[in-house]
Motif scaffolding. Structure first.
Motif, PDB file in Angstrom:
ATOM      1  N   GLN A 199      -0.833  -2.270   6.335  1.00 50.28           N
ATOM      2  CA  GLN A 199      -0.494  -2.916   7.607  1.00 50.28           C
ATOM      3  C   GLN A 199      -1.404  -4.103   7.888  1.00 50.28           C
ATOM      4  O   GLN A 199      -0.967  -5.132   8.422  1.00 50.28           O
ATOM      5  CB  GLN A 199      -0.608  -1.911   8.750  1.00 50.28           C
ATOM      6  N   ALA A 200      -2.663  -3.974   7.511  1.00 50.94           N
ATOM      7  CA  ALA A 200      -3.630  -5.051   7.774  1.00 50.94           C
ATOM      8  C   ALA A 200      -3.323  -6.310   6.970  1.00 50.94           C
ATOM      9  O   ALA A 200      -3.776  -7.402   7.327  1.00 50.94           O
ATOM     10  CB  ALA A 200      -5.040  -4.560   7.462  1.00 50.94           C
ATOM     11  N   LEU A 201      -2.541  -6.181   5.902  1.00 57.13           N
ATOM     12  CA  LEU A 201      -2.261  -7.328   5.038  1.00 57.13           C
ATOM     13  C   LEU A 201      -1.093  -8.178   5.529  1.00 57.13           C
ATOM     14  O   LEU A 201      -0.986  -9.353   5.163  1.00 57.13           O
ATOM     15  CB  LEU A 201      -1.946  -6.834   3.615  1.00 57.13           C
ATOM     16  N   ASP A 202      -0.182  -7.575   6.334  1.00 51.79           N
ATOM     17  CA  ASP A 202       1.006  -8.314   6.746  1.00 51.79           C
ATOM     18  C   ASP A 202       1.549  -7.707   8.036  1.00 51.79           C
ATOM     19  O   ASP A 202       1.764  -6.490   8.119  1.00 51.79           O
ATOM     20  CB  ASP A 202       2.084  -8.241   5.650  1.00 51.79           C
ATOM     21  N   SER A 203       1.777  -8.542   9.024  1.00 48.13           N
ATOM     22  CA  SER A 203       2.229  -8.063  10.333  1.00 48.13           C
ATOM     23  C   SER A 203       3.639  -7.496  10.293  1.00 48.13           C
ATOM     24  O   SER A 203       4.063  -6.792  11.214  1.00 48.13           O
ATOM     25  CB  SER A 203       2.165  -9.200  11.348  1.00 48.13           C
ATOM     26  N   ARG A 204       4.391  -7.783   9.222  1.00 47.60           N
ATOM     27  CA  ARG A 204       5.754  -7.273   9.120  1.00 47.60           C
ATOM     28  C   ARG A 204       5.797  -5.806   8.681  1.00 47.60           C
ATOM     29  O   ARG A 204       6.851  -5.161   8.740  1.00 47.60           O
ATOM     30  CB  ARG A 204       6.559  -8.117   8.142  1.00 47.60           C
ATOM     31  N   VAL A 205       4.677  -5.282   8.213  1.00 45.81           N
ATOM     32  CA  VAL A 205       4.622  -3.880   7.780  1.00 45.81           C
ATOM     33  C   VAL A 205       4.591  -2.980   9.008  1.00 45.81           C
ATOM     34  O   VAL A 205       3.803  -3.191   9.935  1.00 45.81           O
ATOM     35  CB  VAL A 205       3.378  -3.631   6.908  1.00 45.81           C
ATOM     36  N   VAL A 206       5.469  -1.969   9.014  1.00 41.29           N
ATOM     37  CA  VAL A 206       5.468  -1.003  10.116  1.00 41.29           C
ATOM     38  C   VAL A 206       4.694   0.240   9.684  1.00 41.29           C
ATOM     39  O   VAL A 206       4.598   0.534   8.481  1.00 41.29           O
ATOM     40  CB  VAL A 206       6.911  -0.640  10.538  1.00 41.29           C
ATOM     41  N   PRO A 207       4.128   0.966  10.618  1.00 38.91           N
ATOM     42  CA  PRO A 207       3.293   2.118  10.246  1.00 38.91           C
ATOM     43  C   PRO A 207       4.102   3.203   9.534  1.00 38.91           C
ATOM     44  O   PRO A 207       5.219   3.531   9.939  1.00 38.91           O
ATOM     45  CB  PRO A 207       2.752   2.628  11.580  1.00 38.91           C
ATOM     46  N   ALA A 208       3.538   3.763   8.479  1.00 35.58           N
ATOM     47  CA  ALA A 208       4.117   4.928   7.809  1.00 35.58           C
ATOM     48  C   ALA A 208       3.479   6.184   8.381  1.00 35.58           C
ATOM     49  O   ALA A 208       2.263   6.208   8.628  1.00 35.58           O
ATOM     50  CB  ALA A 208       3.866   4.855   6.307  1.00 35.58           C
ATOM     51  N   LEU A 225      -1.031  -7.157  -3.370  1.00 35.57           N
ATOM     52  CA  LEU A 225       0.081  -6.606  -2.601  1.00 35.57           C
ATOM     53  C   LEU A 225       0.962  -7.655  -1.918  1.00 35.57           C
ATOM     54  O   LEU A 225       2.189  -7.549  -1.961  1.00 35.57           O
ATOM     55  CB  LEU A 225      -0.449  -5.616  -1.556  1.00 35.57           C
ATOM     56  N   PRO A 226       0.387  -8.673  -1.266  1.00 36.54           N
ATOM     57  CA  PRO A 226       1.275  -9.649  -0.604  1.00 36.54           C
ATOM     58  C   PRO A 226       2.313 -10.256  -1.544  1.00 36.54           C
ATOM     59  O   PRO A 226       3.484 -10.407  -1.170  1.00 36.54           O
ATOM     60  CB  PRO A 226       0.293 -10.700  -0.074  1.00 36.54           C
ATOM     61  N   ALA A 227       1.914 -10.581  -2.773  1.00 33.43           N
ATOM     62  CA  ALA A 227       2.857 -11.173  -3.728  1.00 33.43           C
ATOM     63  C   ALA A 227       3.918 -10.165  -4.156  1.00 33.43           C
ATOM     64  O   ALA A 227       5.067 -10.534  -4.438  1.00 33.43           O
ATOM     65  CB  ALA A 227       2.105 -11.691  -4.946  1.00 33.43           C
ATOM     66  N   ILE A 228       3.566  -8.881  -4.207  1.00 39.24           N
ATOM     67  CA  ILE A 228       4.538  -7.842  -4.572  1.00 39.24           C
ATOM     68  C   ILE A 228       5.521  -7.597  -3.432  1.00 39.24           C
ATOM     69  O   ILE A 228       6.721  -7.408  -3.650  1.00 39.24           O
ATOM     70  CB  ILE A 228       3.803  -6.527  -4.938  1.00 39.24           C
ATOM     71  N   ALA A 288      14.348  -9.880   0.806  1.00 44.11           N
ATOM     72  CA  ALA A 288      15.613  -9.180   0.563  1.00 44.11           C
ATOM     73  C   ALA A 288      16.023  -8.279   1.728  1.00 44.11           C
ATOM     74  O   ALA A 288      17.052  -7.606   1.660  1.00 44.11           O
ATOM     75  CB  ALA A 288      15.513  -8.350  -0.709  1.00 44.11           C
ATOM     76  N   GLY A 289      15.217  -8.249   2.785  1.00 45.56           N
ATOM     77  CA  GLY A 289      15.550  -7.441   3.950  1.00 45.56           C
ATOM     78  C   GLY A 289      15.073  -6.012   3.884  1.00 45.56           C
ATOM     79  O   GLY A 289      15.551  -5.160   4.643  1.00 45.56           O
ATOM     80  N   CYS A 290      14.141  -5.726   2.982  1.00 46.91           N
ATOM     81  CA  CYS A 290      13.623  -4.366   2.850  1.00 46.91           C
ATOM     82  C   CYS A 290      12.581  -4.086   3.937  1.00 46.91           C
ATOM     83  O   CYS A 290      11.691  -4.907   4.184  1.00 46.91           O
ATOM     84  CB  CYS A 290      12.998  -4.179   1.471  1.00 46.91           C
ATOM     85  N   GLU A 291      12.694  -2.943   4.582  1.00 47.94           N
ATOM     86  CA  GLU A 291      11.681  -2.519   5.544  1.00 47.94           C
ATOM     87  C   GLU A 291      10.515  -1.892   4.791  1.00 47.94           C
ATOM     88  O   GLU A 291      10.708  -1.015   3.952  1.00 47.94           O
ATOM     89  CB  GLU A 291      12.264  -1.504   6.527  1.00 47.94           C
ATOM     90  N   VAL A 292       9.316  -2.354   5.085  1.00 50.67           N
ATOM     91  CA  VAL A 292       8.110  -1.839   4.430  1.00 50.67           C
ATOM     92  C   VAL A 292       7.323  -1.018   5.440  1.00 50.67           C
ATOM     93  O   VAL A 292       6.951  -1.504   6.511  1.00 50.67           O
ATOM     94  CB  VAL A 292       7.231  -2.985   3.883  1.00 50.67           C
ATOM     95  N   ARG A 293       7.078   0.241   5.090  1.00 48.74           N
ATOM     96  CA  ARG A 293       6.265   1.135   5.914  1.00 48.74           C
ATOM     97  C   ARG A 293       4.964   1.392   5.169  1.00 48.74           C
ATOM     98  O   ARG A 293       5.007   1.861   4.022  1.00 48.74           O
ATOM     99  CB  ARG A 293       7.009   2.440   6.181  1.00 48.74           C
ATOM    100  N   GLY A 294       3.854   1.070   5.803  1.00 50.70           N
ATOM    101  CA  GLY A 294       2.599   1.146   5.075  1.00 50.70           C
ATOM    102  C   GLY A 294       1.512   1.919   5.774  1.00 50.70           C
ATOM    103  O   GLY A 294       1.573   2.171   6.986  1.00 50.70           O
ATOM    104  N   ASP A 295       0.497   2.285   4.984  1.00 56.73           N
ATOM    105  CA  ASP A 295      -0.695   2.904   5.555  1.00 56.73           C
ATOM    106  C   ASP A 295      -1.521   1.808   6.249  1.00 56.73           C
ATOM    107  O   ASP A 295      -1.179   0.608   6.174  1.00 56.73           O
ATOM    108  CB  ASP A 295      -1.471   3.665   4.479  1.00 56.73           C
ATOM    109  N   PRO A 296      -2.607   2.149   6.940  1.00 54.72           N
ATOM    110  CA  PRO A 296      -3.356   1.129   7.689  1.00 54.72           C
ATOM    111  C   PRO A 296      -3.826  -0.044   6.841  1.00 54.72           C
ATOM    112  O   PRO A 296      -3.835  -1.195   7.319  1.00 54.72           O
ATOM    113  CB  PRO A 296      -4.534   1.925   8.256  1.00 54.72           C
TER     114      PRO A 296
END
Length: 429
Positions: A307-316, A286-289, A296-304
């Protein structure tokens, strides 16, 4: 300046009269079109492409007025992208019309033939639908695409574009109508509703004495209104809540590149991916994807787990899985295997377009058989959900329903059929 309710009531009889006139012209044009040859329709479409090129400056000037008004009203960046025209997009419009003209004639195709024991010979042949009303938002190129597709299929079209693209659509429709007249066809073959008043939509939806089909293309609120109010049969184009699923046997580079293209090539189109699902077996990929998306400035909303893989992921939250963002936002989740991915797509998707990334052919086939969507892809971007990319020249939309047409709606999908029965004097006992 907005109209008062009293002013609107006074205006509506005039709108109703204008719509009735459009309907009468369209019905007469449909009858004339039914008797035309494919070459006549092709000649008109080639003339239409030439007219679009000839009127490029007028079309771009009209689009500039629409863009200025849209920016002032605070239209989102995604909708601004849909609305914008430039010389390249105008040329693409003209080329799309020419591609439609080059297609095989969809009218008069022999779909089936058989003979009964009593000697009756029966043929099922394709015929035009008749008069088609098309309601769409933002994208002025739909004016050319829809008009061309309807014409090639022998149908008259009444087009109602969004108010934000009114000037652009009017300039494009004027070019199309000029070409029709030059080619000896009625201008009523392709007409644009001459007002941005929403009352015109309500009237259009009740014109069951004129229209044979309504095709809405736009956001959920538009589709829901059409489905609720229409007295005319509807071919619906619902949300494009599209998915990319990275299977356990995915090639990592394909997964990264396809995901990026599916989300970021154009975020405001219905084929843009809104959700990425990654198999738990390849969670470490996932980190490489995600990195190109972050860059590119895309906001990533993720499940827990994401989120644990990257601090830039916001909760979905739960609503994210069913949301068509049409923006640089993507929801990302980890799933436990192929069947869990299929279940997620079928529960949260919109039956539009979904893709699996895998080198396992059996897994790909299972996904493509069991995902209940109009378009399913293997190792390819969801942004290929487009009639032009399917070789249809253009499309009116992606039908997410199951009756009559599903997936890209091109010229073949804009025909119906009739039965021709040949006898030698048979009577029924």
């Amino acid at each position: 300046m907005s109209m008062t309710q009293a002013e609107r009531r006074e205006a509506e009889p005039g709108i109703a009269a204008a719509m009735a006139a459009l309907g009468a012209e369209a019905r007469a044009a449909a009858q004339a079109l039914a008797a035309t040859s494919a070459e006549t329709r092709r000649r008109a479409l080639r003339a239409a492409a030439a007219a679009i090129r000839r009127d490029e400056a007028t079309i771009l000037e009209a689009n500039a007025a629409d863009m200025a008004a849209a920016r002032e009203s605070g239209l989102s960046s995604a909708l601004l992208d849909r609305l914008a025209l430039d010389p390249g997009r105008v040329e693409a419009m003209a080329a799309g019309v020419e591609q439609v003209a080059a297609l095989e004639d969809p009218v008069g195709r022999l779909l089936g033939e058989w003979e009964r024991p009593n000697g009756l010979r029966i043929r099922r042949v394709s015929v035009p639908i008749g008069v088609i009303g098309i309601i769409y938002e933002s994208r002025p190129n739909v004016t050319a695409d829809a008009g061309a597709l309807c014409l090639m299929a022998g149908n008259a079209a009444i087009l109602r574009g969004g108010s934000e693209s009114y000037h652009s659509s009017r300039a494009i429709a004027a070019a199309l109508q000029a070409a029709l007249v030059e080619s000896g066809l009625p201008a009523g073959c392709i007409q644009l509703v001459p007002t941005t008043d929403r009352a015109a939509v309500g009237i259009l939806l009740t014109m069951d004495d004129v229209l044979d089909l309504i095709v809405p293309r736009g956001g959920r609120s538009l589709i829901e209104r059409v489905l609720a109010e229409s007295r005319v049969p509807v071919m619906a184009h619902l949300d494009g809540n599209c998915h990319v699923y990275v299977h356990a046997a995915a090639d990592p580079e394909k997964a990264r590149d396809v995901t990026y293209n599916a989300k970021m090539r154009r975020t405001g189109i219905c084929g843009a991916a809104e959700t990425l699902l990654v198999d738990a077996a390849v969670e470490d990929s996932l980190p490489a994807i995600l990195e190109p998306l972050f860059e590119a400035g895309c906001e990533v909303r993720g499940d827990p787990r994401v989120q644990a893989l990257d601090s830039r992921v916001v909760p979905a939250d739960e609503t994210d899985w069913g949301t068509e963002y049409l923006d640089a936002i993507i929801s990302v989740g980890v799933v436990e295997g192929l069947d869990a991915a299929i279940a997620h797509v079928n529960e949260h998707g919109s039956h539009h377009t979904d893709s699996i990334i895998t080198e396992d052919a059996a897994a790909a086939e299972r996904f493509m058989e069991r995902v209940d969507s109009g378009i399913v892809l293997h190792n390819a971007s969801t942004q290929f959900a487009d009639g032009g990319e399917f070789g249809m020249g253009a499309e009116i939309g992606i039908s997410t329903g199951k009756l009559h047409a599903r997936g890209p709606v091109g010229v073949e999908q804009l025909t119906t059929y009739k039965y021709k029965v040949y006898g030698t004097g048979q009577v029924r006992p």
